[in-house]
Design an enzyme around this catalytic site. Structure first.
Site, PDB file in Angstrom:
ATOM      1  N   ASP A 198      36.969  28.544 -20.162  1.00  7.97           N
ATOM      2  CA  ASP A 198      37.144  27.100 -19.995  1.00  7.97           C
ATOM      3  C   ASP A 198      38.514  26.716 -19.459  1.00  7.97           C
ATOM      4  O   ASP A 198      39.015  25.630 -19.749  1.00  7.97           O
ATOM      5  CB  ASP A 198      36.895  26.351 -21.331  1.00  7.97           C
ATOM      6  CG  ASP A 198      35.600  26.772 -21.977  1.00  7.97           C
ATOM      7  OD1 ASP A 198      34.599  26.841 -21.258  1.00  7.97           O
ATOM      8  OD2 ASP A 198      35.588  27.031 -23.195  1.00  7.97           O
ATOM      9  N   LYS A 217      38.299  27.329 -14.153  1.00  9.67           N
ATOM     10  CA  LYS A 217      38.035  28.240 -13.024  1.00  9.67           C
ATOM     11  C   LYS A 217      37.163  27.570 -11.968  1.00  9.67           C
ATOM     12  O   LYS A 217      37.315  27.833 -10.792  1.00  9.67           O
ATOM     13  CB  LYS A 217      37.340  29.512 -13.520  1.00  9.67           C
ATOM     14  CG  LYS A 217      38.216  30.384 -14.380  1.00  9.67           C
ATOM     15  CD  LYS A 217      37.478  31.607 -14.869  1.00  9.67           C
ATOM     16  CE  LYS A 217      36.347  31.247 -15.818  1.00  9.67           C
ATOM     17  NZ  LYS A 217      36.772  30.637 -17.094  1.00  9.67           N
ATOM     18  N   GLY A 235      30.124  27.581 -18.113  1.00  7.29           N
ATOM     19  CA  GLY A 235      29.950  26.218 -17.648  1.00  7.29           C
ATOM     20  C   GLY A 235      31.114  25.861 -16.756  1.00  7.29           C
ATOM     21  O   GLY A 235      32.236  25.762 -17.219  1.00  7.29           O
ATOM     22  N   HIS A 236      30.855  25.760 -15.475  1.00  3.20           N
ATOM     23  CA  HIS A 236      31.926  25.428 -14.536  1.00  3.20           C
ATOM     24  C   HIS A 236      31.780  23.983 -14.094  1.00  3.20           C
ATOM     25  O   HIS A 236      30.742  23.599 -13.569  1.00  3.20           O
ATOM     26  CB  HIS A 236      31.860  26.348 -13.313  1.00  3.20           C
ATOM     27  CG  HIS A 236      32.297  27.748 -13.613  1.00  3.20           C
ATOM     28  ND1 HIS A 236      32.256  28.761 -12.697  1.00  3.20           N
ATOM     29  CD2 HIS A 236      32.794  28.281 -14.733  1.00  3.20           C
ATOM     30  CE1 HIS A 236      32.716  29.865 -13.251  1.00  3.20           C
ATOM     31  NE2 HIS A 236      33.036  29.605 -14.491  1.00  3.20           N
ATOM     32  N   GLN A 279      34.005  33.027 -18.135  1.00  7.23           N
ATOM     33  CA  GLN A 279      34.724  33.245 -19.399  1.00  7.23           C
ATOM     34  C   GLN A 279      36.204  33.564 -19.133  1.00  7.23           C
ATOM     35  O   GLN A 279      36.745  33.132 -18.145  1.00  7.23           O
ATOM     36  CB  GLN A 279      34.068  34.354 -20.236  1.00  7.23           C
ATOM     37  CG  GLN A 279      32.710  33.966 -20.812  1.00  7.23           C
ATOM     38  CD  GLN A 279      31.551  34.251 -19.886  1.00  7.23           C
ATOM     39  OE1 GLN A 279      31.520  35.262 -19.219  1.00  7.23           O
ATOM     40  NE2 GLN A 279      30.590  33.362 -19.844  1.00  7.23           N
TER      41      GLN A 279
HETATM   42  P1  IMP Z   1      28.053  34.690 -25.655  1.00  9.92           P
HETATM   43  O1  IMP Z   1      28.726  34.913 -24.334  1.00  9.92           O
HETATM   44  O2  IMP Z   1      27.041  33.583 -25.615  1.00  9.92           O
HETATM   45  O3  IMP Z   1      27.504  35.966 -26.228  1.00  9.92           O
HETATM   46  O4  IMP Z   1      29.170  34.200 -26.700  1.00  9.92           O
HETATM   47  C1  IMP Z   1      30.205  35.055 -27.153  1.00  9.92           C
HETATM   48  C2  IMP Z   1      31.529  34.313 -27.267  1.00  9.92           C
HETATM   49  O5  IMP Z   1      31.973  33.962 -25.972  1.00  9.92           O
HETATM   50  C3  IMP Z   1      31.448  33.019 -28.068  1.00  9.92           C
HETATM   51  O6  IMP Z   1      32.674  32.825 -28.746  1.00  9.92           O
HETATM   52  C4  IMP Z   1      31.298  31.961 -26.980  1.00  9.92           C
HETATM   53  O7  IMP Z   1      31.740  30.694 -27.400  1.00  9.92           O
HETATM   54  C5  IMP Z   1      32.194  32.553 -25.918  1.00  9.92           C
HETATM   55  N1  IMP Z   1      31.856  32.114 -24.562  1.00  9.92           N
HETATM   56  C6  IMP Z   1      30.846  32.546 -23.788  1.00  9.92           C
HETATM   57  N2  IMP Z   1      30.867  31.929 -22.606  1.00  9.92           N
HETATM   58  C7  IMP Z   1      31.924  31.105 -22.612  1.00  9.92           C
HETATM   59  C8  IMP Z   1      32.496  30.220 -21.644  1.00  9.92           C
HETATM   60  O8  IMP Z   1      32.039  30.081 -20.500  1.00  9.92           O
HETATM   61  N3  IMP Z   1      33.617  29.546 -22.048  1.00  9.92           N
HETATM   62  C9  IMP Z   1      34.158  29.716 -23.271  1.00  9.92           C
HETATM   63  N4  IMP Z   1      33.667  30.526 -24.193  1.00  9.92           N
HETATM   64  C10 IMP Z   1      32.560  31.223 -23.871  1.00  9.92           C
END
Ligand code: IMP
Length: 427
Positions: A14, A17, A41-42, A223
């Site tokens: 977040d 990017k 989420g971009h 991420q």
């Molecule tokens: P997962 O990717 O859904 O397996 O989540 C694993 C961890 O990564 C959790 O703490 C999510 O909140 C975090 N996470 C996954 N995608 C994002 C993102 O795009 N932004 C921020 N945190 C993310």
């Protein structure tokens, strides 16, 4: 000239990017998403419009750009179709999209298993997005995954799905969940394969051909490095590697083709989901930053945890990913504070450390050691050059460069494309 730029999140995701990728995409021929899936989420804003993308690359708004979803991604075809429908309904109809035939497919059982596994963890949830990302990557490495190219061959897909369901329905039963029907999934995913078939191809061949032609290629990470499966705060991480070092493997190109890496970094830090966060703030400052920065998850809507900038994190990211330049985002959000702090080291069990401990209990015991600097009251959202910044804001930028040994190449002072100050040419 640097023709290949990687955009990497340097914190817990977040960082903005989407905006930076969109900014550099104006000069790109190809934009490649290289890992993750619709957990990302971009958000991109231009011309008074706000778009939220999840798995589609950020170059989609420009009809000349080839947008690639590479082999390192996990692709949820339901989500891709719905993203495309939303874009089309808002007038984005003329686009070029390519999806790797080797990318793993996120299947319906993956999100159910993601949620079920989380609910069994009691107080130790990871706080996943419940999009099935972890289970989809697990199946890939377990060699029972389904790949996008499989959806184009009915017989092969049927045999892969049958084999997977043999195992997955047992896992679902273990969690007390209903078994899933072969016929329903088969029909739905064959239809999705038909819908997306025209985009599915060998994207490694495409990217290599573009590179050989001298095209400008932007690699877009999702991420952030602190959520990397290897180098992040394991187990509170995602299931892929957002580092620039993962780009060759995740896209099918030679490592020497990565020219420059820009690390995207908020002027402070945020985190969604669980896990240690040494510079986390509570109270009024956290509240103000959260509201001013609209710090709520794009995918899940969860309020983000907020803290001071952490140079230990940035140095870790520089080492494990390679970061040539920084893009400092949401800089305008810090206006109005009496003082601002940057964490320069941790105190762990009475010792000063400047590196990241590997285990969660150690990381939880880390207390931040800060430098404190005067803040600035001026609204900086209208500045368009470094010289226009108040002296205290200039000093904040210089301090980050000194602490991280990385040059700040971009300052972002608002969500719009125009609220971007370029300090060094990186692409
Ligand atoms: P997962 O990717 O859904 O397996 O989540 C694993 C961890 O990564 C959790 O703490 C999510 O909140 C975090 N996470 C996954 N995608 C994002 C993102 O795009 N932004 C921020 N945190 C993310």
């Amino acid at each position: 000239m640097k023709n290949r730029l990687v955009v990497v999140g340097t914190q817990w995701g977040d960082e903005g990017k989407g905006k930076i990728t969109d900014y550099f995409a104006q000069q790109a021929d190809v934009v490649v998403r290289y890992q993750g899936g619709n957990n990302a989420g971009h958000t991109i804003e231009f011309g008074g419009q706000r778009y939220a993308l999840q798995s589609i690359p950020s170059g989609i708004f420009n009809p000349h750009i080839k947008n690639v979803m590479a082999n390192g991604m996990v692709v949820n075809p339901v989500s891709v179709v719905s993203e495309l429908e939303t874009l089309e309904s808002r007038g984005v109809k003329d686009y070029k999209l390519f999806i790797s035939d080797r990318a793993a497919v996120v299947m319906p059982y993956h999100s159910v298993l993601d949620g079920a596994a989380e609910s069994l963890k009691g107080g130790k949830q990871i706080g996943t997005t419940k999009k099935g990302i972890g289970p989809a990557y697990s199946d890939k490495y377990d060699r029972i995954g389904i790949r996008m190219g499989d959806l184009l061959d009915g017989d092969y897909f049927a045999s892969r799905l049958r084999d997977a369901l043999e195992i997955k329905n047992r896992e679902l039963a273990m969690y007390g969940c209903e078994p899933m029907s072969f016929d329903t999934i088969y029909a739905q995913y064959m239809e999705l394969g038909r819908r997306l078939g025209k985009y599915i191809c060998d994207t490694s061949v495409l990217i290599n051909e573009e590179i050989e032609k001298g095209s400008r290629v932007l690699f877009e990470g999702a991420q952030g490095v602190m959520l990397c499966i290897d180098h992040g705060t394991y187990p509170y991480v995602t299931s892929s590697s957002p580092t620039a070092s993962s780009v060759p493997q995740n896209t099918g190109i030679a490592p020497r083709y990565v020219d420059n890496v820009i690390g995207v970094c908020k002027a402070y830090t945020t985190r969604v989901g669980e896990g240690p966060f040494p510079t986390e703030l509570e109270g009024e400052i956290a509240h103000n930053i959260r509201e001013r920065g609209h710090e709520y998850g794009t995918v899940t809507g969860r309020p983000r945890r907020v803290g001071w900038l952490d140079a230990v994190v940035l140095n870790h990211t520089r080492r494990v990913s390679g970061i040539d330049y920084l893009a400092l985002m949401l800089f305008d959000v810090l206006s109005g504070l009496d003082t601002v702090k940057i964490c320069v080291a941790y105190e762990l069990d009475g010792r000063r450390i400047e590196t990241m401990p590997a285990t969660i209990p150690q990381f939880e015991r880390c207390k931040p050691i800060y430098v404190e600097m005067p803040g600035w009251k001026e609204d900086i959202s209208g500045i368009r050059s470094f010289d226009e910044l108040p002296e205290a804001a200039k000093n904040y930028v210089r301090k980050i460069e000194e602490l991280t040994r990385i040059k700040v190449a971009v300052l972002s002072v608002g969500p719009d494309r125009t609220q971007t100050v370029l300090l060094h040419d990186v692409f």
